[in-house]
Design a protein around this motif. Structure first.
Motif, PDB file in Angstrom:
ATOM      1  N   ALA A 115      -7.736   8.260   7.794  1.00 36.96           N
ATOM      2  CA  ALA A 115      -7.959   9.354   8.650  1.00 36.96           C
ATOM      3  C   ALA A 115      -6.963   9.034   9.867  1.00 36.96           C
ATOM      4  CB  ALA A 115      -9.099  10.010   9.029  1.00 36.96           C
ATOM      5  N   VAL A 116      -6.771  10.197  10.634  1.00 36.01           N
ATOM      6  CA  VAL A 116      -5.909  10.220  11.942  1.00 36.01           C
ATOM      7  C   VAL A 116      -6.100  11.577  12.817  1.00 36.01           C
ATOM      8  CG1 VAL A 116      -3.876  10.917  11.368  1.00 36.01           C
ATOM      9  CG2 VAL A 116      -3.937   9.560  13.367  1.00 36.01           C
ATOM     10  N   SER A 117      -6.421  11.480  13.982  1.00 37.89           N
ATOM     11  CA  SER A 117      -6.679  12.489  14.700  1.00 37.89           C
ATOM     12  C   SER A 117      -5.197  13.235  15.116  1.00 37.89           C
ATOM     13  CB  SER A 117      -7.597  12.292  15.995  1.00 37.89           C
ATOM     14  OG  SER A 117      -8.876  11.859  15.500  1.00 37.89           O
ATOM     15  N   ARG A 118      -5.240  14.437  15.466  1.00 29.92           N
ATOM     16  CA  ARG A 118      -4.306  14.951  16.389  1.00 29.92           C
ATOM     17  C   ARG A 118      -2.799  15.120  15.550  1.00 29.92           C
ATOM     18  NH1 ARG A 118      -6.233  11.823  20.449  1.00 29.92           N
ATOM     19  NH2 ARG A 118      -7.869  12.879  21.861  1.00 29.92           N
ATOM     20  N   CYS A 119      -2.917  15.301  14.329  1.00 31.75           N
ATOM     21  CA  CYS A 119      -1.800  15.378  13.509  1.00 31.75           C
ATOM     22  C   CYS A 119      -1.588  16.694  12.983  1.00 31.75           C
ATOM     23  CB  CYS A 119      -1.897  14.422  12.231  1.00 31.75           C
ATOM     24  SG  CYS A 119      -2.895  15.429  10.908  1.00 31.75           S
ATOM     25  N   LEU A 120      -0.144  17.236  12.962  1.00 33.30           N
ATOM     26  CA  LEU A 120       0.070  18.467  12.530  1.00 33.30           C
ATOM     27  C   LEU A 120       0.495  18.938  11.204  1.00 33.30           C
ATOM     28  CD1 LEU A 120       2.484  19.034  15.928  1.00 33.30           C
ATOM     29  CD2 LEU A 120      -0.219  19.696  15.590  1.00 33.30           C
ATOM     30  N   LEU A 121       0.749  17.688  10.601  1.00 30.88           N
ATOM     31  CA  LEU A 121       1.454  17.911   9.049  1.00 30.88           C
ATOM     32  C   LEU A 121       0.588  16.752   8.265  1.00 30.88           C
ATOM     33  CD1 LEU A 121       5.075  18.754   9.519  1.00 30.88           C
ATOM     34  CD2 LEU A 121       3.351  20.050   8.727  1.00 30.88           C
ATOM     35  N   PRO A 122       0.335  16.792   6.946  1.00 32.18           N
ATOM     36  CA  PRO A 122      -0.061  15.778   5.760  1.00 32.18           C
ATOM     37  C   PRO A 122       0.879  14.389   6.140  1.00 32.18           C
ATOM     38  CG  PRO A 122       0.017  17.853   4.782  1.00 32.18           C
ATOM     39  CD  PRO A 122       0.828  18.178   6.165  1.00 32.18           C
ATOM     40  N   LEU A 123       0.227  13.579   6.107  1.00 36.92           N
ATOM     41  CA  LEU A 123       0.933  12.264   6.560  1.00 36.92           C
ATOM     42  C   LEU A 123       0.936  11.208   5.291  1.00 36.92           C
ATOM     43  CD1 LEU A 123      -0.135  11.755  10.440  1.00 36.92           C
ATOM     44  CD2 LEU A 123       2.055  12.835   9.608  1.00 36.92           C
ATOM     45  N   MET A 124       1.998  10.717   4.936  1.00 31.85           N
ATOM     46  CA  MET A 124       1.985   9.874   3.920  1.00 31.85           C
ATOM     47  C   MET A 124       2.248   8.313   3.949  1.00 31.85           C
ATOM     48  SD  MET A 124       1.338  11.452   1.070  1.00 31.85           S
ATOM     49  CE  MET A 124       2.051  10.985  -0.382  1.00 31.85           C
ATOM     50  N   ALA A 125       2.330   8.179   5.202  1.00 34.85           N
ATOM     51  CA  ALA A 125       2.579   6.630   5.692  1.00 34.85           C
ATOM     52  C   ALA A 125       1.407   5.912   6.067  1.00 34.85           C
ATOM     53  CB  ALA A 125       3.847   6.349   6.570  1.00 34.85           C
ATOM     54  N   ALA A 126       1.352   4.960   5.614  1.00 36.75           N
ATOM     55  CA  ALA A 126      -0.027   4.154   6.142  1.00 36.75           C
ATOM     56  C   ALA A 126       0.157   4.025   7.632  1.00 36.75           C
ATOM     57  CB  ALA A 126      -0.054   2.612   5.285  1.00 36.75           C
ATOM     58  N   LEU A 127       1.301   3.551   8.263  1.00 37.61           N
ATOM     59  CA  LEU A 127       1.342   3.027   9.533  1.00 37.61           C
ATOM     60  C   LEU A 127       1.072   4.242  10.495  1.00 37.61           C
ATOM     61  CD1 LEU A 127       4.704   1.266   9.590  1.00 37.61           C
ATOM     62  CD2 LEU A 127       2.211   0.430   9.984  1.00 37.61           C
ATOM     63  N   ASP A 128       0.762   5.650   9.901  1.00 40.44           N
ATOM     64  CA  ASP A 128       0.506   6.722  10.741  1.00 40.44           C
ATOM     65  C   ASP A 128      -1.036   7.024  10.914  1.00 40.44           C
ATOM     66  OD1 ASP A 128       3.137   8.584   9.307  1.00 40.44           O
ATOM     67  OD2 ASP A 128       3.128   7.633  11.185  1.00 40.44           O
ATOM     68  N   TYR A 129      -1.841   6.316   9.928  1.00 32.97           N
ATOM     69  CA  TYR A 129      -3.304   6.343   9.950  1.00 32.97           C
ATOM     70  C   TYR A 129      -4.060   5.303  10.887  1.00 32.97           C
ATOM     71  CZ  TYR A 129      -2.896  10.027   6.556  1.00 32.97           C
ATOM     72  OH  TYR A 129      -2.637  11.233   5.762  1.00 32.97           O
ATOM     73  N   ARG A 151       0.908  -1.290  -0.043  1.00 38.73           N
ATOM     74  CA  ARG A 151      -0.102   0.203  -0.046  1.00 38.73           C
ATOM     75  C   ARG A 151       1.000   1.056  -0.130  1.00 38.73           C
ATOM     76  NH1 ARG A 151      -5.354  -0.005   3.544  1.00 38.73           N
ATOM     77  NH2 ARG A 151      -5.317  -2.105   2.600  1.00 38.73           N
ATOM     78  N   GLU A 152       0.462   2.172  -0.931  1.00 35.93           N
ATOM     79  CA  GLU A 152       1.334   3.338  -1.004  1.00 35.93           C
ATOM     80  C   GLU A 152       0.555   4.632  -0.705  1.00 35.93           C
ATOM     81  OE1 GLU A 152       3.174   3.878  -4.775  1.00 35.93           O
ATOM     82  OE2 GLU A 152       1.353   3.636  -5.867  1.00 35.93           O
ATOM     83  N   GLY A 153       1.195   5.725  -0.301  1.00 43.44           N
ATOM     84  CA  GLY A 153       0.502   7.068   0.007  1.00 43.44           C
ATOM     85  C   GLY A 153       0.381   7.718  -1.402  1.00 43.44           C
ATOM     86  N   VAL A 154      -0.633   8.174  -1.752  1.00 43.32           N
ATOM     87  CA  VAL A 154      -0.969   8.992  -2.951  1.00 43.32           C
ATOM     88  C   VAL A 154      -1.152  10.424  -2.777  1.00 43.32           C
ATOM     89  CG1 VAL A 154      -2.589   9.316  -4.739  1.00 43.32           C
ATOM     90  CG2 VAL A 154      -2.294   7.127  -3.883  1.00 43.32           C
ATOM     91  N   ALA A 155      -1.940  10.940  -1.544  1.00 48.29           N
ATOM     92  CA  ALA A 155      -2.031  12.337  -1.362  1.00 48.29           C
ATOM     93  C   ALA A 155      -2.495  12.547   0.114  1.00 48.29           C
ATOM     94  CB  ALA A 155      -2.816  12.902  -2.354  1.00 48.29           C
ATOM     95  N   ALA A 156      -2.304  13.328   0.569  1.00 48.50           N
ATOM     96  CA  ALA A 156      -2.600  13.563   2.205  1.00 48.50           C
ATOM     97  C   ALA A 156      -2.912  15.230   2.061  1.00 48.50           C
ATOM     98  CB  ALA A 156      -1.635  13.208   3.057  1.00 48.50           C
ATOM     99  N   ILE A 157      -3.674  15.365   3.210  1.00 45.47           N
ATOM    100  CA  ILE A 157      -4.218  16.813   3.723  1.00 45.47           C
ATOM    101  C   ILE A 157      -4.418  16.930   4.929  1.00 45.47           C
ATOM    102  CG2 ILE A 157      -6.519  16.302   3.053  1.00 45.47           C
ATOM    103  CD1 ILE A 157      -6.881  18.972   1.857  1.00 45.47           C
ATOM    104  N   ASP A 158      -3.967  18.344   5.514  1.00 40.63           N
ATOM    105  CA  ASP A 158      -4.228  18.227   7.012  1.00 40.63           C
ATOM    106  C   ASP A 158      -5.543  19.296   7.251  1.00 40.63           C
ATOM    107  OD1 ASP A 158      -1.302  20.453   7.751  1.00 40.63           O
ATOM    108  OD2 ASP A 158      -3.196  20.656   6.588  1.00 40.63           O
ATOM    109  N   SER A 159      -5.740  19.695   8.370  1.00 42.12           N
ATOM    110  CA  SER A 159      -6.929  20.505   8.877  1.00 42.12           C
ATOM    111  C   SER A 159      -6.605  21.716   8.283  1.00 42.12           C
ATOM    112  CB  SER A 159      -6.951  20.583  10.455  1.00 42.12           C
ATOM    113  OG  SER A 159      -7.085  19.315  11.273  1.00 42.12           O
TER     114      SER A 159
END
Length: 122
Positions: free
Chosen positions: A96-110, A44-52
């Motif tokens: 999705a993941v809560s309490r993040c500060l920057l867009p995340l591209m690693a699956a393990l972060d979600y 699984r690979e990250g395609v795109a991410a967006i933060d708040s």
């Protein structure tokens, strides 16, 4: 938190698709969302991410072709995919993941994942 993807399908090379991810159950305004994809036999690979704050990140393979966006009022995330190539064929997942500060591209972060929607480019 529940995530439901829609918008996948089959398209010819050079065509476009728009994926949607409807989120529910959020209580934290500081969250990140992302799109991932997984082709048969590949990781699984990250395609795109967006933060708040609507900051975005993209995989090099999709830069200039894909656009991630988010409608905060409806808790819906989108992935506009243009100039699609056969190598874009994969199951696409939103995350999705809560309490993040920057867009995340690693699956393990979600923490939260949708069921996926298939994109096939021929």
């Amino acid at each position: 938190v529940q995530l439901v993807e829609s918008g996948g399908g089959s398209v010819q090379a050079g065509g476009s698709l728009r994926l949607s991810c409807a989120a529910s159950g959020y209580t934290d305004s500081r969250h990140c969302m992302g799109w991932f994809r997984q082709a048969p036999g590949k990781e699984r690979e990250g395609v795109a991410a967006i933060d708040s704050d609507a900051r975005t990140r993209y995989a090099d393979s999709v830069k200039g072709r894909f656009t991630i966006s988010k409608d905060n009022a409806n808790y819906t995330m989108y992935l506009q995919m243009n100039s699609l190539k056969p190598e874009d064929t994969a199951m696409y997942y939103c995350a999705a993941v809560s309490r993040c500060l920057l867009p995340l591209m690693a699956a393990l972060d979600y923490r939260y994942w949708g069921q996926g929607t298939q994109v096939t480019v021929s």
